[in-house]
Design a protein around this motif. Structure first.
Motif, PDB file in Angstrom:
ATOM      1  N   ASP A  99     -33.589  41.493  70.664  1.00  0.00           N
ATOM      2  CA  ASP A  99     -32.346  40.934  70.417  1.00  0.00           C
ATOM      3  C   ASP A  99     -31.014  40.468  71.273  1.00  0.00           C
ATOM      4  OD1 ASP A  99     -33.420  42.586  68.001  1.00  0.00           O
ATOM      5  OD2 ASP A  99     -31.946  43.777  68.476  1.00  0.00           O
ATOM      6  N   LYS A 100     -30.993  38.897  70.041  1.00  0.00           N
ATOM      7  CA  LYS A 100     -29.996  38.313  71.192  1.00  0.00           C
ATOM      8  C   LYS A 100     -28.274  38.961  71.096  1.00  0.00           C
ATOM      9  CE  LYS A 100     -29.448  33.625  72.605  1.00  0.00           C
ATOM     10  NZ  LYS A 100     -29.376  32.500  72.877  1.00  0.00           N
ATOM     11  N   VAL A 101     -28.267  40.277  71.571  1.00  0.00           N
ATOM     12  CA  VAL A 101     -27.382  41.232  71.668  1.00  0.00           C
ATOM     13  C   VAL A 101     -26.825  41.192  73.070  1.00  0.00           C
ATOM     14  CG1 VAL A 101     -27.893  42.226  69.625  1.00  0.00           C
ATOM     15  CG2 VAL A 101     -28.407  43.479  71.377  1.00  0.00           C
ATOM     16  N   VAL A 102     -25.535  41.395  73.482  1.00  0.00           N
ATOM     17  CA  VAL A 102     -24.951  41.941  74.498  1.00  0.00           C
ATOM     18  C   VAL A 102     -24.148  43.189  73.929  1.00  0.00           C
ATOM     19  CG1 VAL A 102     -25.213  40.163  75.791  1.00  0.00           C
ATOM     20  CG2 VAL A 102     -23.350  40.267  74.944  1.00  0.00           C
ATOM     21  N   PHE A 103     -23.791  44.351  75.540  1.00  0.00           N
ATOM     22  CA  PHE A 103     -23.069  45.359  75.281  1.00  0.00           C
ATOM     23  C   PHE A 103     -21.835  45.455  75.605  1.00  0.00           C
ATOM     24  CE2 PHE A 103     -26.922  45.586  74.991  1.00  0.00           C
ATOM     25  CZ  PHE A 103     -27.404  46.390  73.854  1.00  0.00           C
ATOM     26  N   LEU A 265     -13.520  36.536  76.936  1.00  0.00           N
ATOM     27  CA  LEU A 265     -14.823  37.365  77.218  1.00  0.00           C
ATOM     28  C   LEU A 265     -15.371  37.311  75.473  1.00  0.00           C
ATOM     29  CD1 LEU A 265     -16.913  39.508  78.000  1.00  0.00           C
ATOM     30  CD2 LEU A 265     -15.026  41.243  77.155  1.00  0.00           C
ATOM     31  N   LEU A 266     -15.318  37.140  74.837  1.00  0.00           N
ATOM     32  CA  LEU A 266     -15.887  37.231  73.368  1.00  0.00           C
ATOM     33  C   LEU A 266     -15.981  35.381  72.925  1.00  0.00           C
ATOM     34  CD1 LEU A 266     -13.408  39.642  71.188  1.00  0.00           C
ATOM     35  CD2 LEU A 266     -15.598  39.892  72.101  1.00  0.00           C
ATOM     36  N   ARG A 267     -15.450  34.568  73.451  1.00  0.00           N
ATOM     37  CA  ARG A 267     -15.502  33.466  73.574  1.00  0.00           C
ATOM     38  C   ARG A 267     -16.801  33.028  74.081  1.00  0.00           C
ATOM     39  NH1 ARG A 267     -10.001  32.540  73.778  1.00  0.00           N
ATOM     40  NH2 ARG A 267      -8.587  32.372  72.148  1.00  0.00           N
ATOM     41  N   HIS A 268     -16.991  33.930  75.607  1.00  0.00           N
ATOM     42  CA  HIS A 268     -18.427  33.535  76.385  1.00  0.00           C
ATOM     43  C   HIS A 268     -19.519  33.770  75.940  1.00  0.00           C
ATOM     44  CE1 HIS A 268     -16.327  31.519  79.768  1.00  0.00           C
ATOM     45  NE2 HIS A 268     -15.305  32.985  80.121  1.00  0.00           N
ATOM     46  N   ILE A 269     -19.628  35.415  74.963  1.00  0.00           N
ATOM     47  CA  ILE A 269     -20.346  35.639  74.348  1.00  0.00           C
ATOM     48  C   ILE A 269     -20.790  34.285  73.246  1.00  0.00           C
ATOM     49  CG2 ILE A 269     -21.003  37.573  72.922  1.00  0.00           C
ATOM     50  CD1 ILE A 269     -19.374  39.317  74.834  1.00  0.00           C
ATOM     51  N   GLN A 270     -20.147  34.026  72.310  1.00  0.00           N
ATOM     52  CA  GLN A 270     -20.143  32.989  71.040  1.00  0.00           C
ATOM     53  C   GLN A 270     -20.876  31.903  71.984  1.00  0.00           C
ATOM     54  OE1 GLN A 270     -16.455  33.317  68.713  1.00  0.00           O
ATOM     55  NE2 GLN A 270     -18.019  34.902  67.036  1.00  0.00           N
ATOM     56  N   GLU A 271     -20.279  31.218  72.770  1.00  0.00           N
ATOM     57  CA  GLU A 271     -20.535  30.092  72.888  1.00  0.00           C
ATOM     58  C   GLU A 271     -21.854  29.936  73.711  1.00  0.00           C
ATOM     59  OE1 GLU A 271     -17.872  28.883  76.444  1.00  0.00           O
ATOM     60  OE2 GLU A 271     -15.702  28.940  74.667  1.00  0.00           O
ATOM     61  N   GLN A 272     -22.921  31.072  74.013  1.00  0.00           N
ATOM     62  CA  GLN A 272     -23.666  31.727  74.586  1.00  0.00           C
ATOM     63  C   GLN A 272     -25.059  31.753  73.629  1.00  0.00           C
ATOM     64  OE1 GLN A 272     -24.952  32.820  79.167  1.00  0.00           O
ATOM     65  NE2 GLN A 272     -22.105  33.217  78.503  1.00  0.00           N
ATOM     66  N   GLY A 273     -24.461  32.176  72.105  1.00  0.00           N
ATOM     67  CA  GLY A 273     -25.516  32.971  71.092  1.00  0.00           C
ATOM     68  C   GLY A 273     -25.690  33.457  71.142  1.00  0.00           C
ATOM     69  N   PHE A 274     -25.053  35.038  71.629  1.00  0.00           N
ATOM     70  CA  PHE A 274     -24.836  36.113  71.411  1.00  0.00           C
ATOM     71  C   PHE A 274     -24.162  36.710  70.751  1.00  0.00           C
ATOM     72  CE2 PHE A 274     -27.242  34.951  75.282  1.00  0.00           C
ATOM     73  CZ  PHE A 274     -28.219  36.334  75.283  1.00  0.00           C
ATOM     74  N   THR A 275     -23.687  37.765  69.489  1.00  0.00           N
ATOM     75  CA  THR A 275     -23.351  39.003  69.515  1.00  0.00           C
ATOM     76  C   THR A 275     -23.137  39.865  69.874  1.00  0.00           C
ATOM     77  OG1 THR A 275     -22.533  39.585  67.072  1.00  0.00           O
ATOM     78  CG2 THR A 275     -24.880  39.671  67.671  1.00  0.00           C
ATOM     79  N   VAL A 276     -22.216  40.665  69.558  1.00  0.00           N
ATOM     80  CA  VAL A 276     -22.216  42.015  70.188  1.00  0.00           C
ATOM     81  C   VAL A 276     -22.304  43.278  69.374  1.00  0.00           C
ATOM     82  CG1 VAL A 276     -20.600  43.662  71.321  1.00  0.00           C
ATOM     83  CG2 VAL A 276     -19.961  41.447  71.274  1.00  0.00           C
ATOM     84  N   ALA A 277     -23.117  44.247  69.942  1.00  0.00           N
ATOM     85  CA  ALA A 277     -23.664  45.852  69.817  1.00  0.00           C
ATOM     86  C   ALA A 277     -23.569  46.404  70.570  1.00  0.00           C
ATOM     87  CB  ALA A 277     -25.503  45.630  68.988  1.00  0.00           C
ATOM     88  N   ARG A 278     -24.384  48.389  69.465  1.00  0.00           N
ATOM     89  CA  ARG A 278     -22.978  48.730  69.919  1.00  0.00           C
ATOM     90  C   ARG A 278     -24.530  49.898  70.856  1.00  0.00           C
ATOM     91  NH1 ARG A 278     -23.112  54.778  68.521  1.00  0.00           N
ATOM     92  NH2 ARG A 278     -21.046  55.756  68.453  1.00  0.00           N
ATOM     93  N   LEU A 279     -23.429  49.983  71.909  1.00  0.00           N
ATOM     94  CA  LEU A 279     -24.498  50.274  73.469  1.00  0.00           C
ATOM     95  C   LEU A 279     -25.126  51.686  72.796  1.00  0.00           C
ATOM     96  CD1 LEU A 279     -25.415  49.917  76.369  1.00  0.00           C
ATOM     97  CD2 LEU A 279     -23.154  51.085  76.738  1.00  0.00           C
ATOM     98  N   GLU A 280     -24.339  52.503  72.309  1.00  0.00           N
ATOM     99  CA  GLU A 280     -25.046  54.087  72.210  1.00  0.00           C
ATOM    100  C   GLU A 280     -26.280  54.165  71.683  1.00  0.00           C
ATOM    101  OE1 GLU A 280     -20.941  54.464  73.563  1.00  0.00           O
ATOM    102  OE2 GLU A 280     -21.639  53.204  72.386  1.00  0.00           O
ATOM    103  N   ASP A 281     -26.097  52.823  70.407  1.00  0.00           N
ATOM    104  CA  ASP A 281     -27.118  52.899  69.704  1.00  0.00           C
ATOM    105  C   ASP A 281     -28.687  52.826  70.177  1.00  0.00           C
ATOM    106  OD1 ASP A 281     -26.549  53.198  67.270  1.00  0.00           O
ATOM    107  OD2 ASP A 281     -25.467  51.215  66.437  1.00  0.00           O
ATOM    108  N   TYR A 282     -28.759  51.644  71.121  1.00  0.00           N
ATOM    109  CA  TYR A 282     -30.171  51.338  72.271  1.00  0.00           C
ATOM    110  C   TYR A 282     -29.874  52.582  72.708  1.00  0.00           C
ATOM    111  CZ  TYR A 282     -29.657  47.122  69.335  1.00  0.00           C
ATOM    112  OH  TYR A 282     -30.179  45.826  68.593  1.00  0.00           O
ATOM    113  N   LEU A 283     -29.115  53.458  73.324  1.00  0.00           N
ATOM    114  CA  LEU A 283     -29.915  54.261  74.763  1.00  0.00           C
ATOM    115  C   LEU A 283     -28.881  55.269  74.414  1.00  0.00           C
ATOM    116  CD1 LEU A 283     -27.013  54.825  76.898  1.00  0.00           C
ATOM    117  CD2 LEU A 283     -27.962  52.611  77.911  1.00  0.00           C
TER     118      LEU A 283
END
Length: 283
Positions: A99-103, A265-283
Motif C-alpha cells: 500500500d502506498k501509505v506512510v505512518f 510534513l504533510l506536503r512532502h507526503i502528498q508530493e510523493q504520492g502517498f497517503t497516511v494510514a493508522r500504524l496500529e492497524d498494521y502491527l
C-alpha cells in the motif's frame, strides 16, 4: 478531571469529527484509576465523523494550506507485523506493505500547542503519540482531546534516558512505569514502544516484552522544520515507512510553529504520492 473529560466528550460529540506496570507490580494493570476517555479500536475514523460533503473536507484542509489526502486503503485483514506468542518483541522501522501509505508518529510531548489539536481535528489524519512522562506530566489533559479524536498513545519511557546505558531492570522500570502512567491517564495500556534516541539492545527487548509491549517502533524518516531527513540513499518515501516528528515549539523550530512544521510534513507526503494510514492497524 472527570468534569474535563465530560466536557471533552460533549464537545467531541457535538463539534469534533466523530473521531504498566509499576516497579513493584510490573505485570498488574492499574484497575483503580479513572481514565480519560479514549476510543477502544480503530483509527481516527473510529472516533471521528468525516465531513459528508467533499467541499467541507476541502475547506478544512484549505484552512491549513493543504489539499485533502486520498483515502487510506482498508486495513489488512492480517497484520503484517505480529509478535509471536512467547517470542521476542519485533523491532520495526517500516511496515511490510505494498500500500502506498506512510505512518505519522510524534514523540515526547514537550510542546503543547492548542493549534495542533485543532489541526488534527480538522484534517482527520491518523498519528501515533509516543509520550514521555517527564514531558507530559505538567499537563496530561492537553493530550486528552487527541486521544478522543482516535490517535494512538504509545510508550516513550518515563524520563527519556539512553536505555543502552541502563541495566535490564532499570530499563524495565522506565518502560513498565510509563505503561502504568499512560494506562491511568488515557485508559489503555500501550502496545507500542519507542526507545529514546532509537537506542536499544536485547535487554530493551526483554524488558519491553515483560511490560506487555508488542512492538518496538523506530523510523525511516524524521521531520525537521521544512524538510525530512531520509535514511535511504534515494531520499524518497517507500510504502510502509514510519515517519518521526516531535511535539516541538517555536524555539526549537526557529520561529516556525508546530502546525506549520506538520503542514510541511504533510506536503512532502502528498508530493510523493502517498497517503497516511493508522500504524496500529498494521502491527
Amino acid at each position: 478531571m472527570k468534569k474535563t473529560l465530560a466536557l471533552w466528550a460533549a464537545l467531541t460529540a457535538v463539534a469534533l469529527f466523530a473521531t504498566g506496570c509499576t516497579a513493584a507490580d510490573a505485570d498488574t494493570p492499574d484497575r483503580t484509576a479513572t481514565p480519560r476517555e479514549a476510543p477502544t479500536s480503530g483509527g481516527p475514523a473510529a472516533g471521528h465523523k468525516t465531513p459528508d460533503a467533499p467541499d467541507a473536507r476541502a475547506a478544512a484542509y484549505r484552512k491549513w494550506g493543504l489539499k485533502p489526502f486520498a483515502p487510506a486503503p482498508a486495513p489488512p485483514a492480517k497484520k503484517p507485523v505480529v509478535r509471536a506468542p512467547g517470542g521476542p518483541v519485533p523491532v520495526v522501522s517500516d511496515i511490510p506493505t505494498k500500500d502506498k501509505v506512510v505512518f505519522l508518529t510524534f514523540d515526547d510531548g514537550a510542546e503543547k500547542d492548542p493549534g495542533f489539536v485543532a489541526m488534527m481535528r480538522d484534517l482527520d489524519v491518523p498519528m501515533t503519540m509516543f509520550l514521555t512522562d517527564a514531558a507530559i506530566r505538567a499537563d496530561y489533559d492537553y493530550f486528552a482531546p487527541l486521544v478522543a479524536q482516535g490517535h494512538g498513545v504509545a510508550n516513550h519511557t518515563l524520563t527519556h534516558p539512553n536505555l543502552r546505558t541502563l541495566s535490564q531492570e532499570a530499563q524495565r522500570k522506565e518502560i513498565c512505569g510509563q505503561q502504568s502512567k499512560l494506562a491511568k491517564e488515557y485508559g489503555k495500556r500501550p502496545r507500542l514502544f519507542r526507545p529514546p534516541y532509537g537506542n536499544w539492545n536485547e535487554s530493551t527487548r526483554a524488558a519491553a516484552g515483560s511490560c506487555g509491549v508488542d512492538a518496538i517502533v523506530l523510523w525511516r524518516e524524521s521531520m525537521q522544520i521544512k524538510n525530512m531527513q531520509y535514511q535511504r540513499g534515494d531520499k524518497k518515501l517507500h510504502p510502509g515507512d514510519i515517519i518521526l516528528a516531535h511535539f516541538r515549539g517555536p524555539s526549537e523550530l526557529k520561529g516556525t510553529t508546530m502546525t506549520e512544521m506538520t503542514a510541511n510534513l504533510l506536503r512532502h507526503i502528498q508530493e510523493q504520492g502517498f497517503t497516511v494510514a493508522r500504524l496500529e492497524d498494521y502491527l
